[in-house]
Design an enzyme around this catalytic site. Structure first.
Site, PDB file in Angstrom:
ATOM      1  CG  ASP A 110      -0.199   0.220   2.522  1.00  0.00           C
ATOM      2  OD1 ASP A 110       0.766  -0.542   2.783  1.00  0.00           O
ATOM      3  OD2 ASP A 110      -0.550   1.146   3.275  1.00  0.00           O
TER       4      ASP A 110
ATOM      5  CG  ASP B 227       3.571  -0.842   5.178  1.00  0.00           C
ATOM      6  OD1 ASP B 227       3.192  -0.780   3.985  1.00  0.00           O
ATOM      7  OD2 ASP B 227       2.769  -0.835   6.126  1.00  0.00           O
TER       8      ASP B 227
ATOM      9  CE1 TYR C 294      -4.766   2.707   4.382  1.00  0.00           C
ATOM     10  CE2 TYR C 294      -3.369   0.834   4.914  1.00  0.00           C
ATOM     11  CZ  TYR C 294      -3.558   2.044   4.272  1.00  0.00           C
ATOM     12  OH  TYR C 294      -2.546   2.602   3.532  1.00  0.00           O
TER      13      TYR C 294
ATOM     14  CD  GLU D 132       3.978   5.326   4.816  1.00  0.00           C
ATOM     15  OE1 GLU D 132       3.675   5.861   5.904  1.00  0.00           O
ATOM     16  OE2 GLU D 132       4.061   4.092   4.645  1.00  0.00           O
TER      17      GLU D 132
END
Ligand SMILES: *[C@@H]1O[C@H](CO)[C@@H](O)[C@H](O)[C@H]1NC(C)=O
Length: 487
Positions: free
Chosen positions: A82, A85, A230, A465
Site C-alpha cells: 500500500d 511498508d 486502515y 510516505e
C-alpha cells in the site's frame, strides 16, 4: 519631464510589471502533465508484489512475496504494497483499483491519446488478478498478507523480507462488509474497463463482484481487521452504496438501482477517501441523473453539496485550505485528499459541461470552468505551485522529495539470500539523512502540513510516505490536464 508624464510612465511600468508577473505566474503554473501522468503510473509499478513481468520499469525492484498465502494453503502471490511498508492491505488495495478503473473509464480518450492506456490497464489487472485469487471460494475473501506489527519493526526491502506473512480472511463467521463491498466495487469497475479487450476476463470479474456484494450486504459487520492502520471510521454504508453503484454501471440491472434508491444510505460529506466513498458514488449517480435515470435527485444534491463545502468562495465552504491554497483535511498522507478532490472536481466539471449545468451554492452559481480550475489548482500545488516552490512528486519538476519514507527505495539492492538484521536496519537505512539510493519515480509523498511546511526527511512519515491511492486517483485528472481538452 512633467509630473503628468512621469506618472504616465509609472503607470506604464506598473502595467508592464503586472503583465510580466502575470506571464511568470502563468509559466509557473503550467507543468508537463504528461510527464507527471507517466510517472504517476510508474510509481504504482514500484508497489507491485509477486513475480514481476520482464517489462517492469523500476529496475531496482525484484520479485517478492513469492510464498504469500502459503501459511493458509492458498496462492496469494501478487497485488500491491500500500505504501512505504511491505504489508498487503486489502481495503486500500481495492480502493486503489476502483479509483484507477474510474480514471480509465472517465478519461479513456485522454489516456489513449497520451499512450498511457495500456499501462493503466496493466496496473488495474495487477490488482484484479490478485483479487480473483483472494476470492476464489464463495463467501470467503483473503484480505491481508503480512503482520503489520512485525513488519513495522523491520526496515527491509520486500525482496529480502523474512517477516511472517500472516494471512487474514473474512467469511460468513467473520464478515467484513467494507472490504467485501470495496473489493466488489473494484472488480465491477474493472469489468467495464476490460469489457471490450477481454470479454472472458471481464465476465469473471463481474461475477465475483456480484457475489461479493451479495456477501457484503447479507453479512453485515464492520471490518476492523486492518486496524489501527486502515480502520473504517465511517462504517460500511458508503461502501455498500459505492459497490451497488459500480454494479449498476456495469450491469444496468434494475435490482442494483432499486437497492440504490430504496435501501442504500447516503450522506452529504466533504471528503473522498479510502474510508469514505459517498461523494464518489454521488458524482457517479449525478451523471446518471443528468442522463435521465429517475429518482436520483437526492444524490445529485449531495454531489452539489460536496462541491459547495469544498470550493473556496462558496457560501457553504467548510474545508480548511492552507495559506498556500492546498486542501488539508488532516496531517498525514494529506495529499490523498488533494488528488481525490481534484479528481472528483474534474469529473463533476465534465458532467456539468456536458449537460450545460452549474452548481448552485446558496446565491452563488459555479460553472464547469470554475470547478475545473479548482481541480487544476490542487494538482498544480502538488507539482510545484506552492509556497515551498517545490514538487511533491518524486522525480518530477523542481526540487522534488528525495527521502520518500519507503523501504524498497531507501535500502540498497542486495542479494535475495542476504538476511537483514531488523535490529540494525533502522540505523543503517531509515535514519540515514541522505537521498534514497533508488528514485521512487512518480510517488506523491504525504505532503506539507496545514501551514504549507514540508521537510524532506524519511522519518517524518506523515510528510514523506507515499500511498498507492494518492496516485491512482490522480491518473484521470492528470490525463485530462495533459490533453487540455484537445481530445
Ligand atoms: C483474457 O484474460 C485471461 C486471464 O488473464 C487470459 O488468460 C486470456 O489469455 C485473455 N484473453 C485475451 C484474448 O487476451
Amino acid at each position: 519631464m512633467g509630473t503628468s508624464m512621469r506618472s504616465w510612465m509609472a503607470v506604464l511600468i506598473m502595467v508592464w510589471l503586472t503583465l510580466v508577473q502575470g506571464i511568470f505566474v502563468a509559466v509557473d503554473a503550467t507543468f508537463n502533465y504528461k510527464d507527471a501522468l507517466t510517472k504517476s503510473i510508474i510509481f504504482l509499478e514500484a508497489q507491485r508484489s509477486g513475480k514481476l513481468p520482464p517489462n517492469h520499469r523500476p529496475q531496482w525492484r525484484g520479485d517478492s512475496g513469492l510464498d504469500d498465502g502459503k501459511l493458509a494453503n492458498v496462492d496469494l502471490v501478487g497485488g500491491y504494497y500500500d505504501a512505504g511498508d511491505n504489508v498487503k492491505y486489502g481495503l486500500p488495495m481495492a480502493f486503489t483499483v476502483t479509483t484507477l478503473a474510474w480514471g480509465a473509464l472517465a478519461y479513456h480518450k485522454e489516456l489513449h491519446a497520451t499512450g498511457e492506456l495500456p499501462h493503466v490497464r496493466s496496473a488495474i489487472k495487477w490488482g484484479t488478478d490478485y483479487f480473483l485469487k483472494a476470492s476464489s471460494r464463495k463467501n470467503r475473501l483473503y484480505v491481508q498478507v503480512g503482520d503489520p506489527v512485525l513488519d513495522h519493526q523491520c526496515w527491509v526491502r520486500p525482496e529480502n523480507m523474512r517477516t511472517p506473512r500472516t494471512v487474514l480472511r473474512i467469511d460468513e463467521n467473520n464478515p467484513g462488509t467494507e472490504i467485501a463491498a470495496e473489493t466488489s466495487a473494484a472488480m465491477a469497475a474493472a469489468s467495464i474497463v476490460f469489457r471490450h479487450t477481454n470479454r472472458t476476463y471481464s465476465r469473471r470479474l463481474l461475477n465475483k463482484a456480484k457475489l461479493l456484494f451479495e456477501f457484503a450486504k447479507t453479512h453485515k459487520k464492520t471490518f476492523d481487521g486492518e486496524c489501527p492502520f486502515y480502520c473504517s471510521f465511517s462504517g460500511y454504508n458508503d461502501e455498500l452504496l459505492w459497490s451497488a453503484t459500480w454494479l449498476y454501471k456495469a450491469t444496468t440491472k434494475p435490482m442494483y438501482l432499486k437497492y440504490i434508491k430504496e435501501e442504500a444510505t447516503s450522506a452529504a460529506v466533504a471528503e473522498f477517501s479510502w474510508d469514505l466513498k459517498y461523494a464518489g458514488a454521488q458524482v457517479l449517480l449525478s451523471k446518471l441523473y443528468f442522463e435521465g435515470v429517475k429518482d436520483l435527485e437526492s444524490y445529485k444534491k449531495d454531489a452539489d453539496s460536496f462541491i459547495c463545502s469544498v470550493l473556496p468562495g462558496s457560501p457553504f465552504h467548510q474545508v480548511y485550505i492552507s495559506p498556500g491554497g492546498m486542501i488539508n483535511l488532516r496531517d498525514g498522507a494529506n495529499t490523498q485528499y488533494v488528488t481525490s478532490t481534484a479528481f472528483l472536481f474534474s469529473v463533476y466539471s465534465d458532467i456539468l459541461a456536458e449537460h450545460n449545468q452549474k452548481v448552485q451554492c446558496g446565491n452563488q452559481a459555479f460553472d464547469s470552468t470554475r470547478v475545473m480550475a479548482f481541480a487544476k489548482q490542487q494538482i498544480d500545488y502538488l507539482l510545484g505551485s506552492n509556497p515551498e516552490k517545490r514538487s511533491y512528486m518524486v522525480g518530477f519538476g523542481h526540487n522534488p522529495p528525495v527521502q520518500a519514507h519507503h523501504r524498497g527505495a531507501s535500502v540498497p539492492v542486495m542479494s535475495t539470500n542476504t538476511i537483514v538484521n531488523c535490529g540494525t536496519s533502522f540505523a543503517n537505512w531509515f535514519n540515514k539523512d541522505a537521498p534514497n539510493p533508488h528514485e521512487l519515480t512518480g510517488a506523491f509523498v504525504g505532503g506539507p502540513d496545514r501551514f504549507d511546511n514540508f521537510v524532506d526527511k524519511r522519518w517524518d512519515s506523515s510528510k514523506t510516505e507515499p500511498c498507492t491511492y494518492v496516485n491512482s486517483i490522480s491518473v484521470g485528472v492528470l490525463a485530462k490536464l495533459a490533453t487540455d481538452g484537445r481530445v
